[in-house]
Motif scaffolding. Sequence first.
Motif, PDB file in Angstrom:
ATOM      1  N   LYS A   7       0.842  -1.209   0.000  1.00 37.25           N
ATOM      2  CA  LYS A   7       0.000   0.000   0.000  1.00 37.25           C
ATOM      3  C   LYS A   7       0.864   1.241   0.000  1.00 37.25           C
ATOM      4  O   LYS A   7       1.731   1.398   0.862  1.00 37.25           O
ATOM      5  CB  LYS A   7      -0.886  -0.002   1.254  1.00 37.25           C
ATOM      6  N   ASN A   8       0.624   2.100  -0.973  1.00 32.95           N
ATOM      7  CA  ASN A   8       1.242   3.440  -1.030  1.00 32.95           C
ATOM      8  C   ASN A   8       2.741   3.417  -0.774  1.00 32.95           C
ATOM      9  O   ASN A   8       3.261   4.188   0.018  1.00 32.95           O
ATOM     10  CB  ASN A   8       0.596   4.386  -0.011  1.00 32.95           C
ATOM     11  N   MET A   9       3.451   2.520  -1.454  1.00 31.91           N
ATOM     12  CA  MET A   9       4.888   2.432  -1.207  1.00 31.91           C
ATOM     13  C   MET A   9       5.636   3.483  -2.030  1.00 31.91           C
ATOM     14  O   MET A   9       5.430   3.591  -3.241  1.00 31.91           O
ATOM     15  CB  MET A   9       5.391   1.034  -1.560  1.00 31.91           C
ATOM     16  N   THR A  10       6.473   4.237  -1.340  1.00 26.20           N
ATOM     17  CA  THR A  10       7.296   5.241  -2.012  1.00 26.20           C
ATOM     18  C   THR A  10       8.731   5.048  -1.548  1.00 26.20           C
ATOM     19  O   THR A  10       8.978   4.713  -0.396  1.00 26.20           O
ATOM     20  CB  THR A  10       6.823   6.666  -1.645  1.00 26.20           C
ATOM     21  N   HIS A  11       9.678   5.212  -2.483  1.00 20.30           N
ATOM     22  CA  HIS A  11      11.070   5.069  -2.067  1.00 20.30           C
ATOM     23  C   HIS A  11      11.943   6.116  -2.747  1.00 20.30           C
ATOM     24  O   HIS A  11      11.811   6.383  -3.934  1.00 20.30           O
ATOM     25  CB  HIS A  11      11.585   3.675  -2.404  1.00 20.30           C
ATOM     26  N   TYR A  12      12.790   6.720  -1.957  1.00 17.42           N
ATOM     27  CA  TYR A  12      13.747   7.698  -2.479  1.00 17.42           C
ATOM     28  C   TYR A  12      15.159   7.148  -2.355  1.00 17.42           C
ATOM     29  O   TYR A  12      15.529   6.588  -1.328  1.00 17.42           O
ATOM     30  CB  TYR A  12      13.667   9.001  -1.667  1.00 17.42           C
ATOM     31  N   PHE A  13      15.974   7.286  -3.399  1.00 19.35           N
ATOM     32  CA  PHE A  13      17.417   7.049  -3.280  1.00 19.35           C
ATOM     33  C   PHE A  13      18.079   8.410  -3.144  1.00 19.35           C
ATOM     34  O   PHE A  13      18.281   9.101  -4.128  1.00 19.35           O
ATOM     35  CB  PHE A  13      17.962   6.357  -4.535  1.00 19.35           C
ATOM     36  N   ALA A  14      18.387   8.823  -1.919  1.00 16.97           N
ATOM     37  CA  ALA A  14      19.033  10.118  -1.679  1.00 16.97           C
ATOM     38  C   ALA A  14      18.401  11.231  -2.512  1.00 16.97           C
ATOM     39  O   ALA A  14      19.068  11.889  -3.314  1.00 16.97           O
ATOM     40  CB  ALA A  14      20.532  10.029  -1.966  1.00 16.97           C
ATOM     41  N   GLY A  15      17.106  11.431  -2.357  1.00 14.31           N
ATOM     42  CA  GLY A  15      16.446  12.541  -3.045  1.00 14.31           C
ATOM     43  C   GLY A  15      15.859  12.166  -4.389  1.00 14.31           C
ATOM     44  O   GLY A  15      14.950  12.824  -4.885  1.00 14.31           O
ATOM     45  N   LEU A  16      16.367  11.106  -4.992  1.00 10.19           N
ATOM     46  CA  LEU A  16      15.815  10.671  -6.278  1.00 10.19           C
ATOM     47  C   LEU A  16      14.643   9.738  -6.016  1.00 10.19           C
ATOM     48  O   LEU A  16      14.792   8.727  -5.325  1.00 10.19           O
ATOM     49  CB  LEU A  16      16.886   9.933  -7.087  1.00 10.19           C
ATOM     50  N   ARG A  17      13.489  10.110  -6.589  1.00 14.83           N
ATOM     51  CA  ARG A  17      12.320   9.285  -6.319  1.00 14.83           C
ATOM     52  C   ARG A  17      12.304   8.094  -7.265  1.00 14.83           C
ATOM     53  O   ARG A  17      12.122   8.249  -8.471  1.00 14.83           O
ATOM     54  CB  ARG A  17      11.049  10.111  -6.477  1.00 14.83           C
ATOM     55  N   ALA A  18      12.520   6.896  -6.709  1.00 12.95           N
ATOM     56  CA  ALA A  18      12.605   5.714  -7.559  1.00 12.95           C
ATOM     57  C   ALA A  18      11.251   5.045  -7.731  1.00 12.95           C
ATOM     58  O   ALA A  18      10.942   4.516  -8.790  1.00 12.95           O
ATOM     59  CB  ALA A  18      13.597   4.717  -6.963  1.00 12.95           C
ATOM     60  N   VAL A  19      10.464   5.065  -6.669  1.00  9.15           N
ATOM     61  CA  VAL A  19       9.141   4.438  -6.714  1.00  9.15           C
ATOM     62  C   VAL A  19       8.171   5.395  -6.052  1.00  9.15           C
ATOM     63  O   VAL A  19       8.463   5.958  -4.996  1.00  9.15           O
ATOM     64  CB  VAL A  19       9.144   3.091  -5.957  1.00  9.15           C
ATOM     65  N   HIS A  20       7.007   5.610  -6.705  1.00 10.90           N
ATOM     66  CA  HIS A  20       6.068   6.561  -6.146  1.00 10.90           C
ATOM     67  C   HIS A  20       4.692   5.924  -6.003  1.00 10.90           C
ATOM     68  O   HIS A  20       4.107   5.446  -6.971  1.00 10.90           O
ATOM     69  CB  HIS A  20       5.984   7.801  -7.041  1.00 10.90           C
ATOM     70  N   ASN A  21       4.211   5.917  -4.759  1.00 12.04           N
ATOM     71  CA  ASN A  21       2.832   5.560  -4.501  1.00 12.04           C
ATOM     72  C   ASN A  21       2.407   4.256  -5.175  1.00 12.04           C
ATOM     73  O   ASN A  21       1.431   4.213  -5.904  1.00 12.04           O
ATOM     74  CB  ASN A  21       1.945   6.702  -5.005  1.00 12.04           C
ATOM     75  N   TYR A  22       3.178   3.213  -4.891  1.00 12.63           N
ATOM     76  CA  TYR A  22       2.950   1.937  -5.575  1.00 12.63           C
ATOM     77  C   TYR A  22       1.996   1.062  -4.762  1.00 12.63           C
ATOM     78  O   TYR A  22       2.140   0.930  -3.552  1.00 12.63           O
ATOM     79  CB  TYR A  22       4.290   1.224  -5.765  1.00 12.63           C
ATOM     80  N   ASN A  23       1.004   0.499  -5.444  1.00 12.67           N
ATOM     81  CA  ASN A  23       0.039  -0.391  -4.795  1.00 12.67           C
ATOM     82  C   ASN A  23       0.010  -1.721  -5.517  1.00 12.67           C
ATOM     83  O   ASN A  23       0.127  -1.760  -6.739  1.00 12.67           O
ATOM     84  CB  ASN A  23      -1.361   0.212  -4.824  1.00 12.67           C
ATOM     85  N   LEU A  24      -0.165  -2.792  -4.735  1.00 18.42           N
ATOM     86  CA  LEU A  24      -0.186  -4.117  -5.350  1.00 18.42           C
ATOM     87  C   LEU A  24      -0.998  -5.061  -4.474  1.00 18.42           C
ATOM     88  O   LEU A  24      -0.886  -5.042  -3.258  1.00 18.42           O
ATOM     89  CB  LEU A  24       1.253  -4.646  -5.488  1.00 18.42           C
TER      90      LEU A  24
END
Lengths: 256, 431
Positions: A7-24
């Motif tokens: 649910k609503n997974m978001t991940h940043y690599f040092a400021g770079l948004r790699a994954v935004h608001n991912y649902n599965l």
Amino acid sequence: MPLLQVKNMTHYFAGLRAVHNYNLTIEPGEVHGLIGPNGAGKTTIFNLITGVYRPTEGEITLEGKSLIGLFPHEIASMGLGRTFQNMKLWRHMTVLEHVKMAHYSELTYGLVGAFFGTAKRYKEEEEIEQHSYELLRLLGIENIADQNVLNLPYGVQRKVEMARALAIRPRILFLDEPTVGMTPEELKEMMDVFRKVHEEFGLAIFLIEHRMKVVMELCEQIQTLNFGEVIAEGTPEEIQNNPKVIEAYLGKEEVE
Amino acid sequence: MKERKNKRFSRIREMFSGIPALGWLVGALVAVIIEYYFGNSLADFLHMDRLPVLFGVVVILKRPLDIPGAFVYVMLIYAIPIAVVARLTSRLMNRIAGFFDRLPLWVSAIVHLILLYYVLSVWTDLSDYRLLILKLSLIAIMVTLSLNVINGYMGEFSCSHPGFMALGAYVSSIFSVGLFVNDRILGHALLGVVPAWVGQLVFPIGLLLGGAIAAIGALIVAIPSFRTRGDYLAIISLAFMFIVKSLFDNLGFLGGARGLGSQPDWATLPTIFIWAVLCIWTINNFVESTMGKALNAVRDEESAAESMTVNTRKTKMIAFMFGAFWAGIAGGLFAHVLRYVNPGTFGLRKLAEVLAMVYFGGLNSVIGSIVGAVGFNLLSEMLRPLEIIKWIIIPTLLILVMIFRPTGLIAFKHFDVREILKPKLKAKERM
């Protein structure tokens, strides 16, 4: 209850948004595909769910239990198996040793057994060897159990990796581009392997794949990812005709 | 010409192919018994000052005129008796080995070990110098093998082994000297001076304490290893070694840099032999189990290991602590063999020596470590008369090994005791 829920997974690599608001959501026994251009964040999503990275935000649950903050080996022993894009076989180990190794969390003989070779140890080693041979037989590679993995052809190495992933007795299997670089014959065999393990164990499968043939044939649900965001989701037919997906893969239709 | 030589060589090989390990051991036993009774008189007869200690190599290098004498000596005492006895008894020994093969492995292993012990003890009875070399070689095996667990099986480049040895050496010395010896540095014996047999009973406690402290010290290297690998971990482990060394350098009540002496003479040959066998046995057991093979998985692909349920942190901790434990035991024995210990011993020189033995013998291999440790020690003693040239020959040998066998002489090999001890067929019969 769904088998795996993100649910609503978001991940940043040092400021770079790699994954935004991912649902599965994956139900038991479902085959789910994840496609997208190179660098879209597909493998990052795999690594986030399997615990290699810790998501900046969001929730991940496997059968209702949260996976956030657990180590990869804990998540794996809860029944989440995976294969890798570049296989990551152990170069000095035999096929049988690979499959036995994936039973690590089942071993209870502890250090005393390991150091002094107790009867319990030999019993447990025998048990996991039996199970390993069953898996090797299922994939048709039991005759090469004692060979070093480096000497094997590519397609067989892929099978070894598959046997290893199945040895943790998974309920869901994450496959990261399992058919990359395969010849047509190897591809056909691999597809049969997928079907076999899917039916045999009632496994749910979460698949990253670039070959549309494989994805369209196997998956019931497909997500398309671009720049870390899901741009389309649906059945294979829906995805195939989705203009956003075509745009992400081929660019805008300016030529025609 | 060459073909003829090859043929002759293969005929010799054929002649000695059907001899089991038991046969060779019996042959060696006969040889050392012959030497025990006739060695000195034969050396006299051949006009040598005293009997050649290390198979005549030292004598040859010291006094080239003795070359024929040393050759005759080695032939008459070792080569011919071993060859004749091993060859003549091969049928009988094969039958006995076949009988043992049907029994549990430990029975046969113990019989072979007892025989090996007798060979070694008779051989060393003739000279204290031999005894010292043998003791140090056995200790070197333990150190090499325990470092192989970390550097070979787990593939981390750890430089902290002399540090672990120092911890074991000092802790067990404090135990033995502090409690059982009236000493200038540690003062009056707290439990009083005890007879040797009581010493033998309490000595394992001291060694185990040393091993345990070394294992706890290993945590200082193991915990950083969760997050860093390769060069960085090597630096951390090197730092650990220097920390331990300067710690003992500065602990005045342990004698500081001048060291700590007067350890009781408890590290006898049987004691060291038993500890070395225990070390080889447990380490081989460990690396052959799936839990131990997790070290290889961590080395080859750590992320894959994690995804296959392998607890990598636990695995690393076990490897470091287990390796350090045996290094600590070896250090304790080392201190009691020399009956003196000082911090300077456990410096860079020791590190280079241990690393050389591991990489010379072979990574990821128990038998490689044994060969590496014994070979390196014997070579270094045999070439002693060459003085400075020795330090050209040994490094050159190491370089050659690294060129032709980059992972060491006998790397990545299983140590299968049953295979070694089982009866052997002749090369012809095998076909």
